[in-house]
Design an enzyme around this catalytic site. Structure first.
Site, PDB file in Angstrom:
ATOM      1  N   CYS A 289       0.937  -1.343  -0.027  1.00  0.00           N
ATOM      2  CA  CYS A 289      -0.377  -0.176  -0.067  1.00  0.00           C
ATOM      3  C   CYS A 289       0.722   0.923  -0.443  1.00  0.00           C
ATOM      4  O   CYS A 289       0.739   2.205  -1.135  1.00  0.00           O
ATOM      5  CB  CYS A 289      -0.920  -0.096   1.214  1.00  0.00           C
ATOM      6  SG  CYS A 289      -0.172  -0.306   2.442  1.00  0.00           S
ATOM      7  N   THR A 290       2.147   1.000   1.135  1.00  0.00           N
ATOM      8  CA  THR A 290       3.050   1.746   0.367  1.00  0.00           C
ATOM      9  C   THR A 290       3.688   2.989  -0.476  1.00  0.00           C
ATOM     10  O   THR A 290       4.096   3.879  -0.897  1.00  0.00           O
ATOM     11  CB  THR A 290       4.167   1.940   1.716  1.00  0.00           C
ATOM     12  OG1 THR A 290       3.470   1.811   3.252  1.00  0.00           O
ATOM     13  CG2 THR A 290       4.786   3.370   2.244  1.00  0.00           C
ATOM     14  N   ASN A 320      -3.285  -5.744  11.398  1.00  0.00           N
ATOM     15  CA  ASN A 320      -3.293  -7.046  12.584  1.00  0.00           C
ATOM     16  C   ASN A 320      -2.379  -7.964  12.652  1.00  0.00           C
ATOM     17  O   ASN A 320      -2.178  -8.887  13.434  1.00  0.00           O
ATOM     18  CB  ASN A 320      -4.254  -8.606  11.344  1.00  0.00           C
ATOM     19  CG  ASN A 320      -6.551  -7.777  11.722  1.00  0.00           C
ATOM     20  OD1 ASN A 320      -6.309  -7.796  12.951  1.00  0.00           O
ATOM     21  ND2 ASN A 320      -6.639  -8.766  10.568  1.00  0.00           N
ATOM     22  N   THR A 347      10.165  -0.586   7.017  1.00  0.00           N
ATOM     23  CA  THR A 347       9.019  -0.416   5.997  1.00  0.00           C
ATOM     24  C   THR A 347       9.814  -0.799   4.255  1.00  0.00           C
ATOM     25  O   THR A 347      11.210  -0.442   4.025  1.00  0.00           O
ATOM     26  CB  THR A 347       8.248   1.473   5.241  1.00  0.00           C
ATOM     27  OG1 THR A 347       7.829   0.603   3.963  1.00  0.00           O
ATOM     28  CG2 THR A 347       9.728   2.284   4.848  1.00  0.00           C
ATOM     29  N   ASN A 453      -4.884   2.903   3.373  1.00  0.00           N
ATOM     30  CA  ASN A 453      -3.696   1.668   3.692  1.00  0.00           C
ATOM     31  C   ASN A 453      -4.575   0.482   3.232  1.00  0.00           C
ATOM     32  O   ASN A 453      -4.363  -0.477   3.206  1.00  0.00           O
ATOM     33  CB  ASN A 453      -3.184   1.792   4.778  1.00  0.00           C
ATOM     34  CG  ASN A 453      -3.748   1.324   5.525  1.00  0.00           C
ATOM     35  OD1 ASN A 453      -3.669   3.092   6.580  1.00  0.00           O
ATOM     36  ND2 ASN A 453      -4.022   0.669   6.248  1.00  0.00           N
TER      37      ASN A 453
END
Length: 481
Positions: A289-290, A320, A347, A453
């Site tokens: 997503c990033t 989660n 990340t 996201n």
């Protein structure tokens, strides 16, 4: 009559006009696979108030509100044309017609602007493409919602099945309930029923078979009438070609991963490098997503200014993968309570940029902080540019990119001075440029990029699937290159 009376009368008039647009938009979608947009925002299945709010939102990016009185004539003109499957942007039609100095009528201008979607050159409606979801978690359920929403006339993508591990009594009922209600994204727009005997969820008329399996090797999809399907793996369990190849079973033709791929698995960011997908490629990744949030604006900045180097700091909602309360976790820090702490973590988005933008010469570094919100993140992209610029110039460039460029479905733009993260829940863009927060001086620019996201990323996944399936329909008027 007072000014208040005039304002209320005007509102009721616009309500009436918006109400008259709904059946026209719906008929185009159901009968011709035409999706009507307004500045890249779909108007399909929207309420009267939603249509009016979308028109008003145009003020945030175009500088002035767009009225339904301006767009209705273009919508009516579309209904008179022999259109093939396509996406048509009423906002762009109205804007380009206003800028045109030839004096063409709305009807003539519209016919010319969407000529590629009519006549002998138009796309013919096909039989549709089967889709299977492997896993049914946060991303899986949102992708399911999008697939059901986009079913249209039934000739596009068709969600045929989901594959999950057995969960005990009333498993299918509980999974259907999670699809029906979402604490972040709200109620499912439609109706959902369950046939436990046949193991089928019916969502807005779409029959979705629930298949129970612990491993891909256990499933023969042809036994369920599934053929030539695209399988979307949203478990993240396998990320390399060897692991993902397990999904290439009878009935499955391609595999799309909703996580960064490893090794030689192509990482695709729609709008940036989806055109590089080879027709015979069976396995690909939609990256993270990033990565989807930062790569489109990074490309937009590099194309215009050149980028020497950059750093991205992501302030990311918890997921989660973290613990609600302190408990053992295989990763450092992630074992600490997600709901109570800001958690520094890694990340892979910065390193993934090279796969999506191989021509970018700049070195991009990155880090991330998980924070106690359940959805919507922000990426702070700090860039050293190859030439000097001003804040006003950068804002105008990104605003124009969000309106007219090939990246307009990926990059949104907002100038609201009091915008906060929850305002972007449900955004369908990969990232949203916050005009008020942007900084630029000399050869340095700092972009603040909001992104949902969960949902925004799911929309990017669907766009990739549409592309590889052959049902990614062209957009008119064509964006500026």
């Amino acid at each position: 009559m007072t000014a208040n009376d005039d304002s209320f009368t005007n509102w009721k008039t616009r309500e009436e006009i918006a109400e008259s647009m709904i059946p026209l938009i719906g008929k185009l979608h159901r009968e011709r696979d035409v999706t009507v947009l307004l500045h890249s925002r779909s108007l399909v299945n929207k309420s009267v108030v939603s249509i009016l709010k979308t028109h008003r939102f145009a003020r945030q990016i175009a500088g002035e509100e767009l009225s339904v009185t301006e767009t209705l004539p273009f919508l009516r003109a579309l209904t008179e044309l022999d259109l093939g499957p396509s996406q048509i942007d009423l906002g762009m039609l109205a804007a380009t017609h206003k800028a045109d100095d030839r004096g063409l009528s709305v009807e003539a201008f519209t016919a010319e602007a969407v000529a590629g979607a009519t006549g002998a050159g138009k796309i013919e409606r096909g039989e549709g493409r089967d889709v299977v979801l492997y896993g049914f978690g946060r991303i899986g359920r949102l992708v399911a919602r999008l697939l059901i929403e986009k079913a249209g006339s039934g000739t596009g993508l068709r969600l045929r099945a989901i594959v999950v591990r057995g969960g005990g009594d009333q498993d299918i009922v509980k999974r259907a309930s999670l699809l029906r209600r979402d604490s972040i994204h709200g109620q499912f727009q439609g109706t959902i029923t369950v046939d436990e005997a046949s193991g089928t969820i019916f969502a807005n008329g779409n029959a979705i078979k629930v298949i129970y399996a612990n491993d891909p090797s256990e499933v023969d999809y042809t036994a369920y009438g599934i053929k030539n399907a695209i399988l979307i793996d949203n478990t993240g369990k396998w990320r390399d070609r060897e692991g993902l190849s397990k999904h290439l079973r009878p009935g499955v033709d391609k595999v799309v991963l909703t996580a960064p791929g490893k090794g030689d698995v192509p990482n695709i960011v729609h709008g940036v490098n989806h055109h590089t997908i080879k027709p015979d490629e069976q396995i690909l990744s939609c990256a993270s997503c990033t990565t989807n949030a930062i790569v489109p604006p990074l490309k937009a900045m590099d194309d215009e200014y050149g980028v020497r180097r950059g750093h991205v700091e992501t302030v990311h909602s918890f997921t989660n993968d973290q613990n609600l309360l302190d408990n053992y976790h295989s990763s450092e820090r992630r074992g600490r309570s997600a709901a109570l702490n800001m958690v520094i973590t890694e990340t892979g988005a910065a390193s993934a940029v090279a796969k999506a933008l191989p021509d970018l010469k700049a070195r991009i570094t990155g880090s991330s902080i998980r924070v106690p919100v359940p959805d919507v993140s922000i990426a702070i992209l700090n860039l050293q540019l190859e030439r000097e610029t001003t804040r006003e110039e950068v804002l105008e460039h990104l605003r124009e990119v969000s309106l007219t460029s090939p990246l307009r479905r990926q990059i949104d733009f907002i100038s609201a001075p009091d915008a906060v993260s929850s305002d972007f829940i449900g955004s369908r863009h990969a990232s949203i440029v916050d005009a008020g927060a942007l900084k630029a001086e000399g050869d340095n620019a700092i972009l603040y990029l909001w992104y949902d996201n969960e949902f925004g990323y799911s929309c990017q996944v669907i766009r990739v699937v549409q592309h590889v399936s052959g049902v990614e329909y062209p957009t008119y008027p064509a964006p500026a290159v």
